[in-house]
Design an enzyme around this catalytic site. Structure first.
Site, short mmCIF file in Angstrom:
data_model
loop_
_atom_site.label_atom_id
_atom_site.label_comp_id
_atom_site.label_asym_id
_atom_site.label_seq_id
_atom_site.Cartn_x
_atom_site.Cartn_y
_atom_site.Cartn_z
N ASP A 174 0.83 -1.20 0.00
CA ASP A 174 0.00 0.00 0.00
C ASP A 174 0.87 1.26 0.00
O ASP A 174 1.66 1.47 0.92
CB ASP A 174 -0.87 -0.05 1.27
CG ASP A 174 -1.91 1.04 1.27
OD1 ASP A 174 -2.57 1.20 0.24
OD2 ASP A 174 -2.04 1.73 2.29
N THR B 167 -3.27 5.48 -3.98
CA THR B 167 -2.18 6.30 -3.45
C THR B 167 -0.90 6.13 -4.28
O THR B 167 -0.19 7.10 -4.53
CB THR B 167 -1.90 5.95 -1.98
OG1 THR B 167 -1.67 4.55 -1.86
CG2 THR B 167 -3.06 6.32 -1.10
N THR B 168 -0.62 4.90 -4.70
CA THR B 168 0.58 4.68 -5.49
C THR B 168 0.44 5.39 -6.84
O THR B 168 1.38 6.07 -7.29
CB THR B 168 0.80 3.17 -5.72
OG1 THR B 168 0.60 2.49 -4.50
CG2 THR B 168 2.18 2.90 -6.25
N ASP C 132 -9.19 -0.27 1.39
CA ASP C 132 -9.14 0.22 0.01
C ASP C 132 -10.45 -0.08 -0.70
O ASP C 132 -11.04 0.78 -1.35
CB ASP C 132 -8.00 -0.45 -0.78
CG ASP C 132 -6.64 0.13 -0.43
OD1 ASP C 132 -6.58 1.06 0.40
OD2 ASP C 132 -5.64 -0.33 -1.01
P1 ADP Z 1 -2.86 2.14 -5.92
O1 ADP Z 1 -2.19 2.41 -4.61
O2 ADP Z 1 -2.60 3.24 -6.89
O3 ADP Z 1 -4.29 1.79 -5.80
P2 ADP Z 1 -2.51 -0.59 -6.74
O4 ADP Z 1 -1.33 -1.43 -6.42
O5 ADP Z 1 -3.79 -0.89 -6.06
O6 ADP Z 1 -2.07 0.90 -6.50
O7 ADP Z 1 -2.71 -0.69 -8.31
C1 ADP Z 1 -3.73 -0.03 -8.97
C2 ADP Z 1 -3.58 -0.22 -10.45
O8 ADP Z 1 -3.70 -1.60 -10.81
C3 ADP Z 1 -4.66 0.51 -11.21
O9 ADP Z 1 -4.10 1.19 -12.30
C4 ADP Z 1 -5.59 -0.60 -11.66
O10 ADP Z 1 -6.29 -0.27 -12.83
C5 ADP Z 1 -4.63 -1.72 -11.87
N1 ADP Z 1 -5.30 -3.04 -11.80
C6 ADP Z 1 -6.04 -3.53 -10.80
N2 ADP Z 1 -6.52 -4.78 -11.10
C7 ADP Z 1 -6.05 -5.06 -12.34
C8 ADP Z 1 -6.17 -6.19 -13.21
N3 ADP Z 1 -6.89 -7.25 -12.88
N4 ADP Z 1 -5.55 -6.13 -14.42
C9 ADP Z 1 -4.82 -5.06 -14.75
N5 ADP Z 1 -4.66 -3.97 -13.97
C10 ADP Z 1 -5.27 -3.96 -12.79
MG MG Z 2 -5.25 0.15 -5.07
#
Ligand code: ADP
Ligand code: MG
Length: 539
Positions: free
Chosen positions: A63, A96-97, A390
């Protein structure tokens, strides 16, 4: 006239000053370093980080905001980037990332423009134009959602948890989150307040054992052995005063000259305590939830009447129990009557792991609920809790705005395409800044690809081609490396994740770009202590 000019000091000794391009470069470098740190965690194939505190405490997480909070960052510009993550966490609860990585890339591309002698204010202005336009486009391409779209809600919840520690129990946990949000949603306004979803966690069971309680779980056991362990058809008195005799504020001395006086005094006290219990019993209550202390005698009398009681419940929990059971919190026992009592199908003491908890559950129409998070170890449970938060944040945000977009990089590529077109309508240098903004957005799909071990150039080329053909939700299938329709694949996110990330990343990068002078005082100490160690970091 003399050539002997005395230097003039306007700043105290020990102050560090960085000017012009150096200041800009330092700040940009620090911001990029922060973004680079969290970049590898982005997306379903992102990796986790293990953070070890000075005391040896360990956090394993994926996270973004948790990583940055734990890192204890000192550089002032880097701190501004951390603030983006915190804002994103408060406003949406997820993304957040994304926000931090985007800010880092905006600054990186701005640096290239600075190198070709474009003035920071021009870049800053171009970024503002681009970000305003991006928000407009986002609102236009977003799709509607309502509280009835259970399939979409489940997809939002699942997307939020993909790639987190919760992966193996994702399906079950995603369901729990959707149910929780649906239950606490206000019938009249449709609003979801996350304050009404309590998360209680305990290690020692599998993630699959996590459950939704239609009511509230308290980390408390009943206060007296003689009380029943289970109360069916619970009528709950919520009391926010102490059930004991208050100590006087002033020191009072009672002089007793005769043993019978002492007895009378004690009898009087006992009568007052007994009266309290009588009043509670008369209201019809068979459960007492008390915010303050409960006297030993009161405990004993309550037990004798078969009333279940817990004490020292936080005021937050009191409010949640009131919401869940439809009861009213009462301060004056004389006012307590049947209509104030909350209702629950069952109140019982149960063991979770090694500890005893009070479960207030089977509430009829609970407007506050509990998600009981289980997992093998403390670290696992903590990480699942973050994933659940989240998901809850995303669900609440989607329902609040009623708008969602697809993820997997599709939205960012679509935005970049619109911005490039928009840039054509601008002249000269601003055009370059808007193009740089568009390119920066592509860092999201590029990183998703890189983290999945794919060739980012191939993936981006294919994605852009698909979007040119009008496939606005074309995104990356990180498992096959192919282009997929992210909407059809159920990778759904609330619109607000994207609007918030774009606007705060853009604002902070503009702010940092416009700084050309960093004056760091020599010491953090409020007075004196000049030149002491522990001052502003060197950079
Ligand atoms: P954040 O802290 O930004 O939420 P995450 O590690 O949760 O970071 O990653 C979010 C990113 O992963 C988003 O761009 C989302 O669209 C992408 N994502 C989530 N699930 C999938 C999936 N099944 N296939 C491809 N991309 C995905
Ligand atoms: Mg996320």
């Amino acid at each position: 006239m003399t050539n002997n000019v005395q230097p003039i000091f306007i700043l105290p000794e020990g102050t560090q000053r960085t000017l012009g391009r150096d200041a800009q470069r330092n700040n940009i470098m620090a911001a990029k370093a922060v973004a680079e740190t969290v970049r590898t965690t982005l997306g379903p194939k992102g990796m986790d980080k293990m953070l070890v505190s000075g005391l040896g405490d360990i956090v394993v997480t994926n996270d973004g905001v948790t990583i940055l909070k734990e890192m204890d960052i000192e550089h002032p510009a880097a701190k501004m980037i951390v603030e983006i993550a915190k804002t994103q966490e408060n406003e949406v609860g997820d993304g957040t990332t994304t926000a931090v990585v985007l800010a880092g890339e905006l600054l990186k591309n701005a640096e290239k423009l600075l190198d070709s002698d474009i003035h920071p204010t021009v870049i800053s202005h171009g970024y503002r134009l681009a970000s305003d336009r991006a928000i407009e486009v986002l609102n236009k391409i977003a799709e509607p959602i309502t509280a009835k779209d259970f399939k979409l809600l489940k997809e939002i919840s699942t997307t939020a948890m993909t790639g987190k520690g919760s992966e193996s129990a994702k399906d079950n946990l995603a369901d729990l989150c959707v149910q929780a949000v649906s239950l606490v949603q206000d019938d009249a306004t449709g609003k979801v307040s996350l304050d009404n979803i309590k998360i209680e966690k305990r290690a020692g069971a599998s993630m699959q054992d996590s459950e939704l309680i239609r009511g509230i779980v308290l980390d408390k056991e009943r206060i007296h052995e003689g009380m029943p362990k289970t109360v069916k058809g619970a009528k709950i008195a919520l009391i926010d005063r102490e059930l004991e005799i208050k100590k006087t504020e002033i020191d009072a001395k009672i002089e007793i000259t005769d043993p019978s006086q002492l007895q009378a005094f004690m009898d009087q006290e006992e009568k007052m305590l007994r009266d309290m219990v009588e009043k509670i019993a008369k209201s019809g209550a068979n459960v007492v939830i008390c915010q303050k202390g409960v006297d030993d005698l009161v405990q004993h009398f309550l037990a004798k009447k078969g009333i279940y009681a817990v004490r020292r419940v936080s005021s937050d929990d009191m409010k949640k129990i009131a919401k869940a059971t439809g009861g009213k919190i009462v301060s004056n026992l004389d006012d307590l009557n049947l209509t104030d009592l909350g209702q629950a199908g069952i109140v019982e003491e149960k063991k979770v792991g090694d500890d005893s908890f009070t479960f207030i559950q089977e509430c009829k129409n609970p407007k506050a609920v509990t998600i009981l998070v289980r997992g093998g170890t403390e670290h696992v449970v903590d990480e699942i809790e973050r994933a659940v938060k989240d998901a809850l944040g995303d669900l609440a945000s989607a329902l609040k705005d009623g708008k969602v977009v697809a993820g997997a990089g599709s939205t960012e590529i679509e935005l970049a395409r619109h911005l490039r077109k928009f840039a054509e309508s601008l002249s000269g240098r601003e055009q370059l800044a808007v193009l740089a903004f568009a390119e920066s957005l592509e860092i999201i799909p590029r990183t998703l690809a890189e983290n999945a071990g794919l060739d980012p150039i191939d993936v981006l080329t294919e994605l852009k081609a698909a979007h040119e053909k009008g496939q606005k939700w074309a995104g990356i299938n990180v498992f096959t490396g192919k282009v997929m329709d992210a909407w059809a694949a159920g990778v759904i996110e609330p619109l607000k994740i994207k609007t918030q990330a774009v606007s705060s990343a853009s604002e902070v990068s503009q702010l940092i770009l416009r700084i050309d002078d960093v004056i760091a005082s020599g010491s953090k100490a409020p007075s004196g202590g000049r030149g002491m160690p522990g001052g502003m970091p060197e950079y």
